[in-house]
Scaffold this motif. Sequence first.
Motif, mmCIF file in Angstrom:
data_model
loop_
_atom_site.group_PDB
_atom_site.id
_atom_site.type_symbol
_atom_site.label_atom_id
_atom_site.label_comp_id
_atom_site.label_asym_id
_atom_site.label_seq_id
_atom_site.Cartn_x
_atom_site.Cartn_y
_atom_site.Cartn_z
ATOM 1 N N TRP A 1 0.885 -0.977 0.352
ATOM 2 C CA TRP A 1 0.171 -0.170 0.029
ATOM 3 C C TRP A 1 0.709 0.889 -0.490
ATOM 4 O O TRP A 1 0.503 2.302 -0.302
ATOM 5 C CB TRP A 1 -0.937 0.202 0.912
ATOM 6 C CG TRP A 1 -1.866 1.016 1.689
ATOM 7 C CD1 TRP A 1 -1.513 2.255 2.110
ATOM 8 C CD2 TRP A 1 -2.523 1.625 0.862
ATOM 9 N NE1 TRP A 1 -2.217 3.215 2.481
ATOM 10 C CE2 TRP A 1 -3.420 2.614 1.505
ATOM 11 C CE3 TRP A 1 -3.521 1.105 0.667
ATOM 12 C CZ2 TRP A 1 -4.480 3.516 1.215
ATOM 13 C CZ3 TRP A 1 -5.491 1.581 -0.338
ATOM 14 C CH2 TRP A 1 -5.025 2.690 0.127
ATOM 15 N N SER A 2 2.023 1.372 0.812
ATOM 16 C CA SER A 2 2.640 2.684 1.010
ATOM 17 C C SER A 2 2.855 3.024 -0.293
ATOM 18 O O SER A 2 3.044 3.710 -1.044
ATOM 19 C CB SER A 2 3.667 2.608 1.669
ATOM 20 O OG SER A 2 4.528 3.406 2.389
ATOM 21 N N LYS B 1 0.556 5.058 -2.310
ATOM 22 C CA LYS B 1 -0.572 5.817 -2.195
ATOM 23 C C LYS B 1 1.042 6.719 -2.011
ATOM 24 O O LYS B 1 0.964 8.052 -2.647
ATOM 25 C CB LYS B 1 -0.286 6.048 -0.528
ATOM 26 C CG LYS B 1 -1.642 4.631 -0.133
ATOM 27 C CD LYS B 1 -2.676 5.363 -1.029
ATOM 28 C CE LYS B 1 -2.993 6.772 -0.218
ATOM 29 N NZ LYS B 1 -4.317 7.523 -1.195
ATOM 30 N N ASN B 2 2.251 6.531 -1.921
ATOM 31 C CA ASN B 2 3.599 7.317 -1.657
ATOM 32 C C ASN B 2 3.640 7.630 -3.752
ATOM 33 O O ASN B 2 3.946 9.011 -4.041
ATOM 34 C CB ASN B 2 4.579 6.945 -1.103
ATOM 35 C CG ASN B 2 4.604 6.838 0.504
ATOM 36 O OD1 ASN B 2 3.361 7.781 0.912
ATOM 37 N ND2 ASN B 2 5.059 6.343 0.828
ATOM 38 N N TRP B 3 3.298 6.953 -3.923
ATOM 39 C CA TRP B 3 3.751 6.979 -5.626
ATOM 40 C C TRP B 3 2.185 7.877 -6.573
ATOM 41 O O TRP B 3 2.179 7.608 -7.936
ATOM 42 C CB TRP B 3 4.435 6.523 -6.226
ATOM 43 C CG TRP B 3 6.105 6.583 -5.831
ATOM 44 C CD1 TRP B 3 6.811 7.582 -6.814
ATOM 45 C CD2 TRP B 3 7.215 6.239 -4.965
ATOM 46 N NE1 TRP B 3 8.271 6.765 -6.074
ATOM 47 C CE2 TRP B 3 8.366 6.500 -5.267
ATOM 48 C CE3 TRP B 3 6.529 5.166 -4.364
ATOM 49 C CZ2 TRP B 3 9.260 6.595 -3.876
ATOM 50 C CZ3 TRP B 3 7.749 4.825 -2.900
ATOM 51 C CH2 TRP B 3 9.594 5.818 -3.354
ATOM 52 N N HIS B 4 1.229 7.885 -5.869
ATOM 53 C CA HIS B 4 0.312 8.590 -6.403
ATOM 54 C C HIS B 4 -0.495 8.025 -7.160
ATOM 55 O O HIS B 4 -0.937 8.466 -8.366
ATOM 56 C CB HIS B 4 0.519 9.961 -6.904
ATOM 57 C CG HIS B 4 1.007 11.233 -6.042
ATOM 58 N ND1 HIS B 4 1.636 11.256 -4.755
ATOM 59 C CD2 HIS B 4 2.998 11.719 -6.174
ATOM 60 C CE1 HIS B 4 1.883 12.043 -4.314
ATOM 61 N NE2 HIS B 4 2.281 12.230 -4.534
ATOM 62 N N VAL B 5 -0.635 6.419 -7.057
ATOM 63 C CA VAL B 5 -1.294 5.919 -7.827
ATOM 64 C C VAL B 5 -3.370 6.157 -7.686
ATOM 65 O O VAL B 5 -3.688 6.457 -6.529
ATOM 66 C CB VAL B 5 -1.569 4.360 -7.693
ATOM 67 C CG1 VAL B 5 -2.699 3.235 -8.358
ATOM 68 C CG2 VAL B 5 0.421 3.947 -8.053
ATOM 69 N N VAL B 6 -4.016 6.444 -8.751
ATOM 70 C CA VAL B 6 -5.675 6.884 -8.992
ATOM 71 C C VAL B 6 -5.575 6.145 -10.078
ATOM 72 O O VAL B 6 -5.171 4.502 -11.058
ATOM 73 C CB VAL B 6 -5.084 8.528 -9.223
ATOM 74 C CG1 VAL B 6 -4.257 9.320 -8.545
ATOM 75 C CG2 VAL B 6 -4.308 8.618 -11.146
ATOM 76 N N SER C 1 -4.230 5.553 -13.524
ATOM 77 C CA SER C 1 -2.408 4.637 -13.436
ATOM 78 C C SER C 1 -2.054 3.291 -13.977
ATOM 79 O O SER C 1 -2.464 2.555 -13.846
ATOM 80 C CB SER C 1 -2.507 5.046 -12.038
ATOM 81 O OG SER C 1 -1.461 5.997 -11.408
ATOM 82 N N MET D 1 -8.034 0.755 -6.431
ATOM 83 C CA MET D 1 -7.614 1.930 -6.246
ATOM 84 C C MET D 1 -7.992 1.950 -7.817
ATOM 85 O O MET D 1 -7.546 3.686 -7.985
ATOM 86 C CB MET D 1 -6.360 2.264 -6.850
ATOM 87 C CG MET D 1 -5.536 2.180 -4.895
ATOM 88 S SD MET D 1 -3.148 2.535 -4.440
ATOM 89 C CE MET D 1 -3.591 1.946 -3.068
ATOM 90 N N ASP E 1 3.652 4.026 -14.961
ATOM 91 C CA ASP E 1 3.737 5.247 -14.072
ATOM 92 C C ASP E 1 4.642 4.285 -12.381
ATOM 93 O O ASP E 1 5.779 5.274 -12.565
ATOM 94 C CB ASP E 1 2.936 5.788 -13.786
ATOM 95 C CG ASP E 1 2.197 6.409 -14.728
ATOM 96 O OD1 ASP E 1 3.328 6.383 -15.996
ATOM 97 O OD2 ASP E 1 0.508 5.447 -15.101
ATOM 98 N N SER F 1 11.155 1.271 -0.627
ATOM 99 C CA SER F 1 9.759 1.192 0.161
ATOM 100 C C SER F 1 9.803 0.787 1.466
ATOM 101 O O SER F 1 10.535 -0.744 1.384
ATOM 102 C CB SER F 1 9.420 1.532 0.138
ATOM 103 O OG SER F 1 7.176 1.618 0.838
#
Length: 353
Positions: free
Chosen positions: A166-167, A170-175, A178, A199, A241, A294
């Motif tokens: 998860w980290s 989230k930190n590399w802004h998966v939306v 992506s 996500m 990405d 990470s």
Amino acid sequence: MTTNTRAYAATSATSPLTPYRFNRRNPRNDDVVIDILYCGVCHSDLHTARNDWGWSSYPIVPGHEIVGRVTSVGADVTRFKVGDHVGVGCMVDSCGHCPACAHGDEQHCAEGSTFTYGGIDRVDGSMTQGGYSDQIIVKQEFVVRVPDGLDLKGAAPLLCAGITTWSPLKNWHVVAGSKVAVVGLGGLGHMAIKLAKAMGADVTLFTRSAGKEDDARRLGADHIVLSTDDAQMAEVAGRFDLIVDTVPYAHDTNPYIPTLNYGGTLVLVGYLGPLEPALNSMPMVLGRKAVAGSLIGGIAATQEMLDFCGEHGITADIEVIRMEEINDAYERMLKSDVKYRFVIDMASLKEAA
């Protein structure tokens, strides 16, 4: 008054895990006392039991994917009450005041976070012992709530495998939309696929083994690429990405870098150590691509991940074992003979006592 605890422990780097009794520390005013119901089995448990990283002290009780029920709370505890279903992951304390802790990244504590097992308690100096045991005592700030309705057995691996994948997502802004690739289909990889898909990402599995397509698609992968096939790798050049690399041993990361989009990142979450062969920096420099690492995630992120899993009905694919089967499970884990995480039913430890 110290609490006598039943457990399984490693007593040396070469001995199997065996039954063990020890005294947990006295509960403090900010502590939560937890009856452990289930504990996941992580590769880190095996590495620690066998001193693969060179820092183990014995006897040691592994286990940091812990789910249980609160049996008592200290006078200052406000976050939990008796009967709550809760989780404990890889950490049980940190300094609380360094820049990383202030940012909610307790795993990067400048003074060193206190790990759930093999760590040194910041108050009394005792060695922490983990979740292959019938109970654990943890300060409330390092306990997380398991959402109602989430299968407790399948939730246990979320406390490490879940937050570890998860980290970076989230930190590399998966939306939604992506393009995410996952390297390796094991305990971490299968969670990365499930989470990225939920996500809204377009998800690809990189694998060296043919025959994983059906399982990968069941877990949520949209595409499967055989990384040993040059033609398939060429077809996905410049596509991703983010690549989440879950492989737990030294391996060649160079073939994956050309598959990153401009500005893309490959994040290592499964392996600690030097890369072999060496990383070629040319495609990174020319394409503003990055290789990063990470480590698990902070407590707030872990709660966010659990809440997300509760909303989407996500748990790990597991095989439940009895406590006395742990040594066989370690050998099977080394052979990747599990889909995809072992979880110990701690009732078996209590029955055997």
